[in-house]
Design an enzyme around this catalytic site. Sequence first.
Site, PDB file in Angstrom:
ATOM      1  N   ASP A 134     -19.038  15.718 -18.986  1.00  0.00           N
ATOM      2  CA  ASP A 134     -18.038  15.060 -19.831  1.00  0.00           C
ATOM      3  C   ASP A 134     -18.375  13.567 -19.894  1.00  0.00           C
ATOM      4  OD1 ASP A 134     -15.235  15.692 -21.161  1.00  0.00           O
ATOM      5  OD2 ASP A 134     -15.033  13.750 -20.183  1.00  0.00           O
ATOM      6  N   GLU A 136     -18.526   9.599 -20.902  1.00  0.00           N
ATOM      7  CA  GLU A 136     -17.666   8.506 -21.366  1.00  0.00           C
ATOM      8  C   GLU A 136     -18.564   7.579 -22.180  1.00  0.00           C
ATOM      9  OE1 GLU A 136     -14.414   8.464 -21.165  1.00  0.00           O
ATOM     10  OE2 GLU A 136     -14.493  10.312 -19.978  1.00  0.00           O
ATOM     11  N   ASP A 234     -19.360  16.034 -26.939  1.00  0.00           N
ATOM     12  CA  ASP A 234     -20.272  15.513 -25.913  1.00  0.00           C
ATOM     13  C   ASP A 234     -21.728  15.709 -26.305  1.00  0.00           C
ATOM     14  OD1 ASP A 234     -18.632  14.683 -23.333  1.00  0.00           O
ATOM     15  OD2 ASP A 234     -17.650  16.425 -24.217  1.00  0.00           O
ATOM     16  N   HIS A 293      -9.942  10.183 -18.131  1.00  0.00           N
ATOM     17  CA  HIS A 293     -11.013   9.455 -18.817  1.00  0.00           C
ATOM     18  C   HIS A 293     -12.030   8.843 -17.862  1.00  0.00           C
ATOM     19  CE1 HIS A 293      -9.117  10.188 -22.608  1.00  0.00           C
ATOM     20  NE2 HIS A 293      -7.996   9.653 -22.184  1.00  0.00           N
ATOM     21  N   ASP A 298     -12.757  13.981 -15.061  1.00  0.00           N
ATOM     22  CA  ASP A 298     -12.562  14.926 -16.168  1.00  0.00           C
ATOM     23  C   ASP A 298     -13.411  16.176 -15.944  1.00  0.00           C
ATOM     24  OD1 ASP A 298     -10.756  13.315 -17.473  1.00  0.00           O
ATOM     25  OD2 ASP A 298     -12.122  12.684 -19.071  1.00  0.00           O
TER      26      ASP A 298
END
Length: 349
Positions: A134, A136, A234, A293, A298
């Site tokens: 995941d 960022e 993603d 986040h 996550d």
Amino acid sequence: MEDPQSKEPAGEAVALALLESPRPEGGEEPPRPSPEETQQCKFDGQETKGSKFITSSASDFSDPVYKEIAITNGCINRMSKEELRAKLSEFKLETRGVKDVLKKRLKNYYKKQKLMLKESNFADSYYDYICIIDFEATCEEGNPPEFVHEIIEFPVVLLNTHTLEIEDTFQQYVRPEINTQLSDFCISLTGITQDQVDRADTFPQVLKKVIDWMKLKELGTKYKYSLLTDGSWDMSKFLNIQCQLSRLKYPPFAKKWINIRKSYGNFYKVPRSQTKLTIMLEKLGMDYDGRPHCGLDDSKNIARIAVRMLQDGCELRINEKMHAGQLMSVSSSLPIEGTPPPQMPHFRK
């Protein structure tokens, strides 16, 4: 995604079928019985309040296993939430979740018990590991369409599908090269600081570390594995854009993955609006653990959802891919396939 039905003489205790399992995915619910077709539904010889099941003609289904499964499903569909929890507790299964989730869990328990006698479940054991990712990325408030997102956190959670345990994790921050200064909104949202990205490696360097870590785990060589994400972005957006920015070819090992939102929606039969991370956790009776986040947190929470789905009988399998730079769905009717060994992609000319 489920069903079938049984041929037992009316009036006899066919409740033993309920000890075995529920209907296979892809069928239909058995019709509600008429008064003359019904009798009390039993689990281990105990009646469920007002729950009933029907007998069926021999021509409804060819395999008696699935006939028994369908009868069981009909009974489970008419159980109250308290009855469902009591039965799940009896079998030492998870009792948290909304009613539809509890029904699905109990049905799959019975289904697995019965079908294990017929054949092994290939999909459950096909992937030895699932890598949950995941990302960022840099962002601005309102996400203006012209803003270029760069990956600033690359987490991987390694889930062992046999033990259902998180076996290891990887986390590296990434230094952006276009929008080098993080916006206040991005810092507040992700918790990633300017100092952390300033001291981090560039994306190609971090990707090389990820691949070396995956090779140490013998993924794609000794062990079959798949990537898993919370949605399509993603891989189809963040990784795709980042590879273009870093002048890297898109890595072959990341071209196919499991989109858990699709898997969750199809398995529990809920609309797309009910497949956000926090909602999936809530429906499964869990709270978010960690900082929202944060890519690693996550990923860990997504892994918790994957574990619960596997426990509930879901066959997590690749359902999305990148082809010629475009996002495409992968049909569940295709043979299950693994992910190739991770290799560092070449730089574009």
